[in-house]
Scaffold this motif. Structure first.
Motif, PDB file in Angstrom:
ATOM      1  N   ASP A 384       0.810  -1.220   0.000  1.00 56.68           N
ATOM      2  CA  ASP A 384       0.000   0.000   0.000  1.00 56.68           C
ATOM      3  C   ASP A 384       0.843   1.270   0.000  1.00 56.68           C
ATOM      4  O   ASP A 384       0.482   2.255  -0.654  1.00 56.68           O
ATOM      5  N   HIS A 385       1.971   1.266   0.691  1.00 56.53           N
ATOM      6  CA  HIS A 385       2.784   2.475   0.787  1.00 56.53           C
ATOM      7  C   HIS A 385       3.402   2.866  -0.561  1.00 56.53           C
ATOM      8  O   HIS A 385       3.797   4.015  -0.750  1.00 56.53           O
ATOM      9  N   ASP A 386       3.484   1.911  -1.497  1.00 55.26           N
ATOM     10  CA  ASP A 386       4.064   2.204  -2.802  1.00 55.26           C
ATOM     11  C   ASP A 386       3.047   2.771  -3.785  1.00 55.26           C
ATOM     12  O   ASP A 386       3.406   3.117  -4.911  1.00 55.26           O
ATOM     13  N   THR A 387       1.776   2.857  -3.389  1.00 56.53           N
ATOM     14  CA  THR A 387       0.747   3.391  -4.278  1.00 56.53           C
ATOM     15  C   THR A 387       0.641   4.899  -4.090  1.00 56.53           C
ATOM     16  O   THR A 387       1.056   5.458  -3.063  1.00 56.53           O
ATOM     17  N   ALA A 388       0.045   5.565  -5.088  1.00 57.93           N
ATOM     18  CA  ALA A 388      -0.056   7.028  -5.049  1.00 57.93           C
ATOM     19  C   ALA A 388      -0.881   7.510  -3.865  1.00 57.93           C
ATOM     20  O   ALA A 388      -0.578   8.537  -3.247  1.00 57.93           O
ATOM     21  N   GLU A 389      -1.937   6.784  -3.508  1.00 56.60           N
ATOM     22  CA  GLU A 389      -2.836   7.202  -2.424  1.00 56.60           C
ATOM     23  C   GLU A 389      -2.491   6.548  -1.082  1.00 56.60           C
ATOM     24  O   GLU A 389      -3.156   6.802  -0.081  1.00 56.60           O
ATOM     25  N   LYS A 427     -14.417   4.262  -2.582  1.00 59.23           N
ATOM     26  CA  LYS A 427     -14.415   4.771  -3.957  1.00 59.23           C
ATOM     27  C   LYS A 427     -13.162   4.296  -4.693  1.00 59.23           C
ATOM     28  O   LYS A 427     -13.229   3.821  -5.841  1.00 59.23           O
ATOM     29  N   LEU A 428     -11.981   4.404  -4.054  1.00 57.64           N
ATOM     30  CA  LEU A 428     -10.740   3.938  -4.657  1.00 57.64           C
ATOM     31  C   LEU A 428     -10.760   2.427  -4.879  1.00 57.64           C
ATOM     32  O   LEU A 428     -10.275   1.930  -5.907  1.00 57.64           O
ATOM     33  N   ARG A 429     -11.303   1.689  -3.911  1.00 56.64           N
ATOM     34  CA  ARG A 429     -11.383   0.232  -4.046  1.00 56.64           C
ATOM     35  C   ARG A 429     -12.238  -0.153  -5.249  1.00 56.64           C
ATOM     36  O   ARG A 429     -11.893  -1.055  -6.022  1.00 56.64           O
ATOM     37  N   SER A 430     -13.365   0.550  -5.372  1.00 58.10           N
ATOM     38  CA  SER A 430     -14.259   0.263  -6.491  1.00 58.10           C
ATOM     39  C   SER A 430     -13.571   0.529  -7.821  1.00 58.10           C
ATOM     40  O   SER A 430     -13.704  -0.239  -8.779  1.00 58.10           O
ATOM     41  N   GLN A 431     -12.799   1.607  -7.891  1.00 61.34           N
ATOM     42  CA  GLN A 431     -12.072   1.940  -9.127  1.00 61.34           C
ATOM     43  C   GLN A 431     -11.001   0.895  -9.408  1.00 61.34           C
ATOM     44  O   GLN A 431     -10.806   0.481 -10.556  1.00 61.34           O
ATOM     45  N   ALA A 432     -10.295   0.462  -8.352  1.00 61.21           N
ATOM     46  CA  ALA A 432      -9.221  -0.514  -8.539  1.00 61.21           C
ATOM     47  C   ALA A 432      -9.757  -1.860  -9.006  1.00 61.21           C
ATOM     48  O   ALA A 432      -9.119  -2.562  -9.786  1.00 61.21           O
ATOM     49  N   GLN A 433     -10.948  -2.207  -8.522  1.00 59.46           N
ATOM     50  CA  GLN A 433     -11.532  -3.496  -8.874  1.00 59.46           C
ATOM     51  C   GLN A 433     -12.458  -3.405 -10.074  1.00 59.46           C
ATOM     52  O   GLN A 433     -13.041  -4.394 -10.500  1.00 59.46           O
TER      53      GLN A 433
END
Length: 446
Positions: A384-389, A427-433
């Motif tokens: 997770d720490h390597d992601t933009a958010e 919202k981010l989870r929904s976009q990622a999936q």
């Protein structure tokens, strides 16, 4: 010639004023009045077995005596404190002989809750066949203290603590019996009734003390004020038994006052428990429980405040340490409320119980060995720490369970901010999936 020890001592005022008829009993009209259940029984001439449940000094023994007189039953009194199985057998045998002669028996058992389960079962056949009409008196909740089989054969009548109007009537009767007024100012008279705390017998005993003082220490017309009254008579201790129902009633009142954000009521019940001799550690423990059950994440500092108050009490001791607990009571009562964490944990426990032994998804398992890597452990895990958010949006539930929502924060206090974070991450989870997804639920009114 009459000897010194043959003269009779004067009867106590409370005994002299004992009612001679049911309509003279004060404060219990809901039971004894024309439309009350006991009043209707007396009018019909058919008395059922009863359990009279009420505080001390509300008239339980008097009512039992009068019921025997008004229904033409022989009155057999017993105290559960001083009586045993042998005493019961004698009473039942006398009642049986009396019944053969055509006369009934009212067996009055004071403090019936003090008989053990086996002794209570001994009443059953004699109540069942009508050998006795049982009238039990208790200050404790019959639901907890009496056998269900005995309760099913008796009607429970709840007597009330005497209110001011009833206490005022008792004082008027005392003054009529003495032929003079109590030497009290109006304020002291009110204080005397408050001292009795709803106990009619205690009130009459206090009045007798005041009459005795007035006959020997003051000139005619002198009156005792509230301060003087407090010096010469003893206030009745509050009704509170740490092992019985009042213990649970008062902690329930405190808890619900806190939940209802009624700071003043919560302080009142807290003070009542202390006045009754409750262990402050018990109260402190309940305050901590309240902080996590009814406030939770709406104000995470509530838990810190509660534990700090408990620790302060342990270090300072009583009575100074009780102020720390009072401060915690105020904090908890005025904090925003949420049981979302409490409900979330309960829902998670049910899901864990129902889902059995489902394994975690492979991508979140560590792979310290070559075999584990071959089996796919850790494959596809996103740090997770390597992601933009700082949020990967991966799913961490077991494959066979599917995504669940347990925690649904409310729109109050700190949980407002928590809710915004959860909604953003969903919202981010929904976009990622690449699809929908379950959010934290509909907003609740704050």
């Amino acid at each position: 010639m009459t000897g010194l020890f043959e003269s009779q001592a004067p009867r106590p005022l409370a005994d002299r004023l004992r009612p001679q008829a049911l309509d003279e009993v004060v404060g219990q009209n809901h039971l004894l009045g024309p439309e009350g259940p006991i009043g209707r029984m007396v009018r019909s001439g058919r008395l059922a077995s009863l359990v009279l449940w009420g505080p001390p000094g509300c008239g339980k023994t008097t009512i039992a005596r009068l019921l025997a007189a008004e229904t033409d039953l022989e009155f057999e009194p017993l105290s559960a404190v001083f009586s045993g199985v042998a005493d019961l057998r004698k009473v039942f045998e006398r009642a049986r002989q009396r019944r053969l002669a055509g006369r009934g028996t009212l067996l009055f058992v004071d403090e019936i809750h003090r008989f053990n389960r086996a002794q209570q079962d001994g009443f059953l056949p004699y109540v069942e066949d009508g050998t006795v009409v049982l009238v039990g008196a208790t200050t404790e909740n019959p639901s907890f203290e009496l056998n269900p089989a005995l309760l099913s054969r008796c009607q429970v009548m709840v007597l009330k603590r005497l209110e001011e109007a009833a206490l005022r009537e008792l004082l008027a009767r005392a003054e009529a019996a003495e032929g003079r007024d109590l030497p009290l100012t109006p304020e002291a008279r009110q204080a005397l009734m408050a001292m009795a705390d709803g106990d009619g017998r205690y009130l009459l005993n206090l009045a007798e003390e005041v009459f005795a003082l007035g006959s020997g220490e003051w000139k005619a017309g002198d009156k005792l004020d509230s301060a003087g009254l407090a010096q010469v008579v003893q206030k009745r201790a509050p009704l509170y038994d740490k092992g019985q129902e009042s213990h649970y009633n008062l902690i329930s009142a405190l808890h619900k006052s806190l939940r209802g954000s009624d700071c003043d009521a919560a302080l009142y019940w807290f003070a009542r428990m202390l006045a009754g001799g409750e262990d402050p550690h018990f109260i402190a423990r309940r305050l901590v429980r309240f902080a996590v059950e009814d406030i939770g994440m709406a104000d995470p500092a509530a838990l810190t405040q509660s534990i700090a108050a408990w620790q302060a009490f342990e270090r300072i001791g009583s009575p100074e340490g009780e102020l720390a607990l009072a401060q915690a009571v105020i904090y908890l009562a005025t904090a925003p409320k949420s049981n979302a964490a409490y409900k979330a944990f309960g829902a998670a426990q049910r899901a864990a119980r129902d889902s059995g032994s489902l394994a975690p998804p492979a991508h979140i398992l560590n792979a310290p060995t070559k075999l584990m890597k071959t089996l796919g452990y850790g494959k596809g895990y996103a740090y997770d720490h390597d992601t933009a958010e700082g949020f990967s949006g991966q799913d961490y539930f077991p494959d066979g369970l599917g995504r669940q929502t347990f925690y649904r924060p409310v729109q109050r206090g700190f949980e407002r901010d928590v809710r915004k974070r959860l909604e953003y991450w969903e919202k981010l989870r929904s976009q990622a999936q690449g699809g929908g997804g379950k959010g934290p639920g509909e907003p609740q009114e704050g």
